[in-house]
Write a protein that holds these residues in place. Structure first.
Motif, PDB file in Angstrom:
ATOM      1  N   THR A  74     -11.725  -4.301  -6.598  1.00  0.00           N
ATOM      2  CA  THR A  74     -10.504  -4.246  -7.116  1.00  0.00           C
ATOM      3  C   THR A  74     -10.635  -2.927  -7.714  1.00  0.00           C
ATOM      4  OG1 THR A  74     -10.834  -4.946  -9.443  1.00  0.00           O
ATOM      5  CG2 THR A  74     -10.304  -6.355  -8.008  1.00  0.00           C
ATOM      6  N   ASP A  75      -9.322  -2.206  -7.700  1.00  0.00           N
ATOM      7  CA  ASP A  75      -9.224  -1.093  -8.442  1.00  0.00           C
ATOM      8  C   ASP A  75      -9.554  -1.229  -9.807  1.00  0.00           C
ATOM      9  OD1 ASP A  75      -8.227   0.120  -5.994  1.00  0.00           O
ATOM     10  OD2 ASP A  75      -6.170   0.107  -6.814  1.00  0.00           O
ATOM     11  N   SER A  87     -11.058  -1.245   2.329  1.00  0.00           N
ATOM     12  CA  SER A  87      -9.743  -2.108   2.287  1.00  0.00           C
ATOM     13  C   SER A  87     -10.038  -2.986   3.391  1.00  0.00           C
ATOM     14  CB  SER A  87      -8.566  -1.020   2.561  1.00  0.00           C
ATOM     15  OG  SER A  87      -8.313  -0.471   1.695  1.00  0.00           O
ATOM     16  N   SER A 137      -8.047   0.062  -3.185  1.00  0.00           N
ATOM     17  CA  SER A 137      -7.391   0.860  -2.472  1.00  0.00           C
ATOM     18  C   SER A 137      -7.792   1.645  -1.693  1.00  0.00           C
ATOM     19  CB  SER A 137      -6.044   1.448  -3.144  1.00  0.00           C
ATOM     20  OG  SER A 137      -6.683   2.174  -4.217  1.00  0.00           O
ATOM     21  N   HIS A 138      -9.228   2.033  -1.751  1.00  0.00           N
ATOM     22  CA  HIS A 138     -10.102   3.042  -0.990  1.00  0.00           C
ATOM     23  C   HIS A 138      -9.869   2.726   0.226  1.00  0.00           C
ATOM     24  CE1 HIS A 138     -13.179   5.463   0.517  1.00  0.00           C
ATOM     25  NE2 HIS A 138     -13.523   6.119  -0.858  1.00  0.00           N
ATOM     26  N   PRO A 139      -9.551   3.535   1.368  1.00  0.00           N
ATOM     27  CA  PRO A 139      -9.455   3.148   2.899  1.00  0.00           C
ATOM     28  C   PRO A 139     -10.770   2.790   3.626  1.00  0.00           C
ATOM     29  CG  PRO A 139      -8.939   5.462   2.410  1.00  0.00           C
ATOM     30  CD  PRO A 139      -9.069   4.862   1.049  1.00  0.00           C
ATOM     31  N   LYS A 150      -1.432  -6.498  -7.659  1.00  0.00           N
ATOM     32  CA  LYS A 150      -1.143  -6.948  -6.323  1.00  0.00           C
ATOM     33  C   LYS A 150      -2.023  -8.234  -6.032  1.00  0.00           C
ATOM     34  CE  LYS A 150       0.260  -2.584  -4.262  1.00  0.00           C
ATOM     35  NZ  LYS A 150      -0.036  -1.619  -3.015  1.00  0.00           N
ATOM     36  N   CYS A 173      -5.431  -4.997  -8.775  1.00  0.00           N
ATOM     37  CA  CYS A 173      -5.029  -4.723  -7.372  1.00  0.00           C
ATOM     38  C   CYS A 173      -6.172  -4.707  -6.636  1.00  0.00           C
ATOM     39  CB  CYS A 173      -4.408  -3.265  -7.532  1.00  0.00           C
ATOM     40  SG  CYS A 173      -2.902  -3.236  -8.325  1.00  0.00           S
TER      41      CYS A 173
END
Length: 623
Positions: A282-283, A376, A371-373, A513, A368
């Motif tokens: 998670t973030d 992900s 979010s690191h691509p 999210k 969340c």
């Protein structure tokens, strides 16, 4: 060849020299040339646990908790599990243990030595990464392992599955984790009871029900001390978590309890940065305390003080919800620059912290996905518009005429008389157990009442609503619901009755999210409501992509014993059974078949993963 015991606490895996490559799933012989990636010996023995009398407990390689296992993403590993208990059957244990039952309610699993009682034993959180018969749940996927035999579990760990799992602590590592830290530490939580498993089981199933005792103490890494649920003080030594000043540690928190909900905080360390929930990165989300239920796992980053005012700080833990509260401790011990003793340490005379009451929305709507691509997930959260069907799992606690307790799910209960052999075995054998009927299921909120299973078709997008009701006396309890198989997107939970539109609106205004989870909470909220009235819910969303037979259940031991569990059958017969057809699976279809080995003959399992490497050194290798 066995690993020496000194090697077992940490098991990094590497691929041995390649001798042969399996191009298709097929039977292999694990003879004396085969070396598993890990070896676990399951025994039962007398052992003293903190704050309770010495009693028989299940041990893994002679210890409780068992040794840590570490594997890497993308690898296929074999774990050999020996059942060294002479009078009990076994599948791989997570937080609970198999045990004999003298008065079995049905002929299920009656073998020469014992009748097998099973609650929820498997590679917790990794079920979609395993071979079909390696989930570890005997009523769903496999026969138990007979006494004095061993079973080789094959686990494949796909890329993207890095995180914290457990039988008794089990880690999947990425090549490079998304967060930087200087080291990692475990907080493995257990609860202990004054009685052994056999006594507890018999009392829970008695007519009338005869077990009202709460856990005595919460253990951290096998030790604990403080205030017991009986209101007495237990002054036993505590686990020590060694750290150095000015460092960042990944703390892996594992809810290995069978009943207790636990809140914890660390004295003078208020910034706990959550980075993982049930093996989903998670973030970062900061919190001053953690709250963990049976079956849940979290990681949080702990930044230690650069100039600590003292050497030891207490980690304080308190139970919630069930029975009188307990208060336990561990010690965060700074080891650099001090000359004082490193222990033993004992509980403080007065609690250093005041922990909050249960947060019924703990981490809901604020976490969340990472979010690191680079990290992900490749799969995408399905929107409400993509949902093809809603499944309602409505549970109710009822009282039998003789005073026993039973949980009903969609008006039916799980018990050992439902199936005379594991579901997956019965489906292969086609011996009278029907394939789940979607038509019947659609008339019963998703449950086929004839075989008591929830069917699902590959390609469906399900919205699954687990809904509580007032019990036979109107009471409400909290429940950590756990699903085997693919992790679901957790849509949150709440009081009253689920309303999709209201929940979608809540997400629209939230800071979080949906995160993929496998164990999430339905709380008791008001604690009391009308008998049978809908109250308290959890909602999930799940894209059906993998065929198989999986369990779904509350993760509390008494609730499982009373029937709060059921099975998913995902996919049609061709999709489920065609994955590995006969005759390759013959050895799995009978109790004590050729897939289990013993001192006189080797195991002959199926290698399910055509890209796995094996030969001299096995699927992986040991050092």
């Amino acid at each position: 060849m066995l690993f020496p015991k000194s090697f077992l606490p940490l098991l990094p895996v590497f691929i041995a020299s390649l001798v042969g490559v399996v191009n298709a799933a097929g039977v292999v012989t694990h003879d004396e040339n085969f070396i598993p990636d890990a070896i676990l010996h399951i025994t039962e023995g007398q052992q003293k646990q903190s704050c309770v009398p010495t009693k028989n407990i299940i041990l893994v390689n002679g210890t409780s908790p068992g040794p840590e296992l570490k594997f890497k993403e993308g690898e296929t590993v074999w774990i050999r599990v020996f059942n060294d208990i002479p009078d009990q059957n076994l599948t791989m244990v997570s937080s609970l243990s198999p045990r004999p039952c003298a008065n079995c309610p049905s002929p299920l699993y009656e073998f020469p030595h014992t009748c097998f009682f099973e609650s929820e034993n498997h590679w917790h959180g990794l079920t979609m990464a395993t071979a079909p018969f390696s989930d570890g749940t005997p009523q769903a996927a496999q026969w138990p392992v007979p006494p004095n035999h061993y079973f080789d579990y094959q686990l494949h760990v796909p890329i993207g599955m890095a995180g914290t799992y457990f039988y008794h602590s089990h880690i999947i590592e990425t090549g490079r984790p998304p967060y930087a830290y200087d080291g990692e530490r475990f907080l493995f939580l257990q609860d202990n009871f004054p009685d052994n498993d056999t006594v507890i089981e018999h009392a829970l199933l008695a007519q009338p029900m005869a077990y009202e005792k709460a856990q005595t103490m919460i253990l951290v890494n096998g030790k604990g001390g403080g205030l017991t649920s009986e209101g007495t003080v237990c002054n036993e030594s505590l686990s020590v978590i060694n750290v150095q000043p000015g460092k960042t540690y990944r703390m892996r928190l594992i809810g290995g309890t069978s009943l207790a909900f636990v809140s914890l905080a660390i004295e003078d360390h208020k910034n706990l940065q959550v980075i993982e929930a049930d093996a989903s990165y998670t973030d970062i989300h900061s919190t001053e305390f953690m709250q963990v239920a049976p079956g849940q796992r979290y990681s949080f980053l702990l930044e230690t003080q650069s100039h600590p005012a003292k050497q030891q700080y207490f980690i304080q833990l308190e139970t919630r919800d069930f029975g009188p509260p307990t208060r336990s401790y561990a010690v965060l011990n700074y080891v650099n620059g001090y000359n004082s003793s490193t222990g033993p340490f004992y509980p403080p005379a007065t609690p250093p912290l005041t922990l909050p009451p249960t947060d019924t929305y703990f981490l809901d709507y604020v976490l969340c996905p990472l979010s690191h691509p680079e990290y992900s997930a490749t799969d995408v959260f399905p929107t409400a518009e993509e949902v093809t069907r809603r499944v309602n799992i409505t549970f109710h606690l009822d009282i039998t005429g003789n005073g026993g307790l039973v949980y009903l799910i969609n008006n039916y209960t799980w018990n050992e008389g439902l199936v005379q052999q594991p579901y997956l075995v019965s489906l292969y054998e086609n011996n009278g157990l029907e394939w789940p009927s979607m038509e019947r299921a659609l008339q019963n909120d998703g449950l086929d009442p004839v075989i008591y299973a929830f069917p699902a078709a590959i390609g469906e997008v399900l919205e699954i609503v687990v809904q509580g009701t007032g019990s036979a006396n109107g009471g409400m309890e909290s429940h950590p619901w756990h699903a085997h198989g693919a992790h679901y997107w957790d849509l949150g939970g709440g009081d009253g009755v689920y309303n999709q539109a209201e929940n979608e609106a809540k997400w629209a205004y939230s800071t979080g999210k949906p995160v993929k989870r496998d164990t999430t909470m339905i709380y008791s909220f008001q604690g009391q409501t009308g008998i049978g009235q809908l109250m308290g819910w959890r909602a999930w969303r799940l894209r059906i992509t993998e065929p198989g037979v999986w369990m779904i259940h509350c993760h509390l031991l008494p609730h499982m014993v009373w029937g709060m569990q059921t099975a998913w059958v995902m996919g049609n017969s061709t999709e489920v059974l065609g994955r590995v057809p006969r005759p390759e699976v013959e050895g799995y279809l009978t109790y004590g078949g050729s897939v289990v080995g013993n001192a006189t003959h080797p195991a002959q399992p199926v290698d399910y993963f055509p890209y796995s490497v094996w030969g001299t050194g096995g699927a992986g290798g040991g050092q």
